[in-house]
Motif scaffolding. Structure first.
Motif, PDB file in Angstrom:
ATOM      1  N   ASP A  97       0.842  -1.203   0.000  1.00 53.97           N
ATOM      2  CA  ASP A  97       0.000   0.000   0.000  1.00 53.97           C
ATOM      3  C   ASP A  97       0.874   1.249   0.000  1.00 53.97           C
ATOM      4  O   ASP A  97       0.930   2.007   0.982  1.00 53.97           O
ATOM      5  CB  ASP A  97      -0.930  -0.003   1.226  1.00 53.97           C
ATOM      6  CG  ASP A  97      -1.977  -1.099   1.125  1.00 53.97           C
ATOM      7  OD1 ASP A  97      -2.448  -1.354   0.001  1.00 53.97           O
ATOM      8  OD2 ASP A  97      -2.313  -1.705   2.160  1.00 53.97           O
ATOM      9  N   LYS A  98       1.575   1.439  -1.123  1.00 52.24           N
ATOM     10  CA  LYS A  98       2.441   2.617  -1.267  1.00 52.24           C
ATOM     11  C   LYS A  98       2.272   3.197  -2.653  1.00 52.24           C
ATOM     12  O   LYS A  98       1.935   2.485  -3.613  1.00 52.24           O
ATOM     13  CB  LYS A  98       3.903   2.237  -1.023  1.00 52.24           C
ATOM     14  CG  LYS A  98       4.201   1.828   0.411  1.00 52.24           C
ATOM     15  CD  LYS A  98       5.682   1.583   0.623  1.00 52.24           C
ATOM     16  CE  LYS A  98       5.966   1.217   2.079  1.00 52.24           C
ATOM     17  NZ  LYS A  98       7.413   0.995   2.327  1.00 52.24           N
ATOM     18  N   ASN A 103       5.607   6.400  -0.606  1.00 48.61           N
ATOM     19  CA  ASN A 103       4.885   6.904   0.560  1.00 48.61           C
ATOM     20  C   ASN A 103       3.669   6.022   0.848  1.00 48.61           C
ATOM     21  O   ASN A 103       3.019   5.527  -0.080  1.00 48.61           O
ATOM     22  CB  ASN A 103       4.441   8.345   0.342  1.00 48.61           C
ATOM     23  CG  ASN A 103       5.624   9.270   0.081  1.00 48.61           C
ATOM     24  OD1 ASN A 103       6.677   9.115   0.700  1.00 48.61           O
ATOM     25  ND2 ASN A 103       5.457  10.206  -0.835  1.00 48.61           N
ATOM     26  N   SER A 104       3.348   5.847   2.116  1.00 48.50           N
ATOM     27  CA  SER A 104       2.196   5.031   2.502  1.00 48.50           C
ATOM     28  C   SER A 104       0.892   5.718   2.117  1.00 48.50           C
ATOM     29  O   SER A 104       0.782   6.945   2.145  1.00 48.50           O
ATOM     30  CB  SER A 104       2.217   4.778   4.012  1.00 48.50           C
ATOM     31  OG  SER A 104       3.378   4.066   4.374  1.00 48.50           O
ATOM     32  N   LEU A 105      -0.080   4.901   1.730  1.00 44.10           N
ATOM     33  CA  LEU A 105      -1.382   5.433   1.335  1.00 44.10           C
ATOM     34  C   LEU A 105      -2.225   5.726   2.571  1.00 44.10           C
ATOM     35  O   LEU A 105      -2.018   5.145   3.640  1.00 44.10           O
ATOM     36  CB  LEU A 105      -2.109   4.434   0.434  1.00 44.10           C
ATOM     37  CG  LEU A 105      -1.397   4.024  -0.857  1.00 44.10           C
ATOM     38  CD1 LEU A 105      -2.241   2.991  -1.598  1.00 44.10           C
ATOM     39  CD2 LEU A 105      -1.132   5.225  -1.756  1.00 44.10           C
ATOM     40  N   SER A 106      -3.192   6.600   2.376  1.00 43.70           N
ATOM     41  CA  SER A 106      -4.126   6.891   3.459  1.00 43.70           C
ATOM     42  C   SER A 106      -5.094   5.723   3.631  1.00 43.70           C
ATOM     43  O   SER A 106      -5.151   4.811   2.804  1.00 43.70           O
ATOM     44  CB  SER A 106      -4.894   8.175   3.149  1.00 43.70           C
ATOM     45  OG  SER A 106      -5.702   7.993   1.994  1.00 43.70           O
ATOM     46  N   ARG A 110      -6.190   2.955   0.877  1.00 46.52           N
ATOM     47  CA  ARG A 110      -5.909   1.530   1.093  1.00 46.52           C
ATOM     48  C   ARG A 110      -7.161   0.683   0.891  1.00 46.52           C
ATOM     49  O   ARG A 110      -7.113  -0.393   0.276  1.00 46.52           O
ATOM     50  CB  ARG A 110      -5.352   1.312   2.506  1.00 46.52           C
ATOM     51  CG  ARG A 110      -3.905   1.738   2.668  1.00 46.52           C
ATOM     52  CD  ARG A 110      -3.284   1.093   3.902  1.00 46.52           C
ATOM     53  NE  ARG A 110      -3.959   1.497   5.123  1.00 46.52           N
ATOM     54  CZ  ARG A 110      -3.635   2.558   5.851  1.00 46.52           C
ATOM     55  NH1 ARG A 110      -2.636   3.345   5.461  1.00 46.52           N
ATOM     56  NH2 ARG A 110      -4.281   2.838   6.968  1.00 46.52           N
ATOM     57  N   GLN A 111      -8.287   1.161   1.372  1.00 46.18           N
ATOM     58  CA  GLN A 111      -9.543   0.439   1.167  1.00 46.18           C
ATOM     59  C   GLN A 111      -9.896   0.377  -0.321  1.00 46.18           C
ATOM     60  O   GLN A 111     -10.354  -0.658  -0.818  1.00 46.18           O
ATOM     61  CB  GLN A 111     -10.666   1.123   1.947  1.00 46.18           C
ATOM     62  CG  GLN A 111     -10.533   1.004   3.465  1.00 46.18           C
ATOM     63  CD  GLN A 111     -11.627   1.760   4.199  1.00 46.18           C
ATOM     64  OE1 GLN A 111     -12.508   2.348   3.560  1.00 46.18           O
ATOM     65  NE2 GLN A 111     -11.569   1.765   5.528  1.00 46.18           N
ATOM     66  N   LYS A 112      -9.663   1.471  -1.016  1.00 39.92           N
ATOM     67  CA  LYS A 112      -9.953   1.512  -2.449  1.00 39.92           C
ATOM     68  C   LYS A 112      -9.066   0.526  -3.203  1.00 39.92           C
ATOM     69  O   LYS A 112      -9.539  -0.212  -4.080  1.00 39.92           O
ATOM     70  CB  LYS A 112      -9.729   2.927  -2.965  1.00 39.92           C
ATOM     71  CG  LYS A 112     -10.029   3.084  -4.443  1.00 39.92           C
ATOM     72  CD  LYS A 112      -9.814   4.517  -4.887  1.00 39.92           C
ATOM     73  CE  LYS A 112     -10.102   4.669  -6.381  1.00 39.92           C
ATOM     74  NZ  LYS A 112      -9.877   6.067  -6.832  1.00 39.92           N
ATOM     75  N   MET A 113      -7.781   0.483  -2.862  1.00 38.26           N
ATOM     76  CA  MET A 113      -6.866  -0.438  -3.545  1.00 38.26           C
ATOM     77  C   MET A 113      -7.215  -1.888  -3.229  1.00 38.26           C
ATOM     78  O   MET A 113      -7.068  -2.763  -4.084  1.00 38.26           O
ATOM     79  CB  MET A 113      -5.423  -0.144  -3.113  1.00 38.26           C
ATOM     80  CG  MET A 113      -4.892   1.209  -3.562  1.00 38.26           C
ATOM     81  SD  MET A 113      -5.077   1.475  -5.333  1.00 38.26           S
ATOM     82  CE  MET A 113      -4.105   0.139  -5.984  1.00 38.26           C
TER      83      MET A 113
END
Length: 320
Positions: A97-98, A103-106, A110-113
């Protein structure tokens, strides 16, 4: 307003054409400058001045002599492969999830991915046939890795399984059994055979089912699989036992003599190869035991002893 836009675009086009014409003029004599693709240079046709050098070659690095060869060599992106159920043409979403910068996703992203990964996986295997193929090709890749088989064997095994699936040979048989038999057949076709015991050790099905399914697949698909040559096992056994090249060469000679005199007929090629390696090690004064050879070849010591005497009897100059 519209007339002003048209005039502006016309002026930009004219300026671009003027710049292009100026760039094709020689700074020394004003002659025409052409691109020399072979040498990567821009040269004046009149005075021969090299205006630019070390140009970027935007053409392919390969040559083609007809249209068919050109189409075959032309490529965009990664090559297709039969070892993947979609031949590698689909898109994979990374599990990390980057973003592109690391950079880390919000949490929302993350839920969307996660939802995108789920639907992407569903679209990649739309029906039962594709799910079957995906599972089988995963099994083939796992067993080939465990057996140390090269990529061409994995590719051949994948093609054989695809043919079996198209010919509707799977009903009544397990996916693991058919995929294992495909690996066994592909290894023999490629000249890097593995014994049935070695195949069974990495498979999830019994040895009897592998042999039965293998005979069925070979018969129904009309595969041309020659009997395994005992000499093809010798390099692997000799390498595992750390024997010299002289011992390996001597083992090949023993097997060749056995073939000339028909001793190999009806015998297990693995047993003959193991016995030849053991006999060659003794003849070249290299230390090894029947137990070590038995462990490497995965056959019994009794078989090695029986084949060992038969090989030496075939040698006229060597008393038993």
């Amino acid at each position: 307003m519209t007339n002003q836009r048209i005039q502006s675009r016309t002026q930009e086009t004219t300026e671009a054409e003027t710049e292009s014409e100026e760039s094709n003029e020689c700074p020394e004599c004003g002659g025409l400058v052409i691109q020399d693709e072979e040498h990567g240079e821009s040269v004046c046709m009149d005075c021969g001045l090299v205006v630019e050098e070390d140009g970027i070659d935007r053409g392919p690095e390969w040559r083609a002599f007809d249209s068919a060869e050109k189409d075959e060599k032309s490529r965009v992106g990664a090559p297709t492969t039969n070892t993947m159920h979609d031949k590698g043409l689909s898109t994979n979403i990374d599990w990390r999830d980057k973003d592109a910068y690391g950079n880390s996703l919000s949490s929302n992203q993350r839920q969307k991915m996660q939802r995108l990964r789920k639907w992407n996986e569903r679209f990649r295997t739309r029906d039962a046939k594709e799910r079957n193929l995906k599972q089988a090709l995963g099994e083939i890749d796992r067993m080939a890795s465990a057996l140390g088989l090269p990529d061409n064997v994995r590719e051949t095994a994948s093609v054989i399984y695809r043919r079996a699936l198209e010919e509707d040979l799977l009903p009544g048989r397990s996916i693991e059994g058919v995929s294992t038999s495909c690996v066994y057949a592909a290894a023999r076709q490629a000249g890097v055979p593995r014994s049935l015991d070695e195949i069974a050790d990495v498979s999830r099905v019994e040895k009897a089912e592998i042999a039965r399914t293998y005979r069925y697949v070979v018969r129904e698909l009309g595969l041309e699989v020659r009997p395994a040559d005992p000499e093809s096992y010798v390099p692997r056994f000799a390498s595992s036992l750390e024997l010299s090249d002289e011992a390996e060469h001597r083992a090949r000679e023993l097997l060749q003599t056995a073939k000339d005199k028909g001793v190999h007929s009806g015998k297990s090629p693995v047993g003959l190869a193991a016995a030849a390696v053991y006999a060659a090690a003794l003849l070249t004064n290299e230390k090894t035991t029947q137990a070590k050879v038995s462990e490497v070849a995965d056959i019994s010591e009794v078989t090695i002893r029986n084949r060992y005497h038969e090989l030496l009897e075939a040698e006229d100059s060597i008393p038993v």
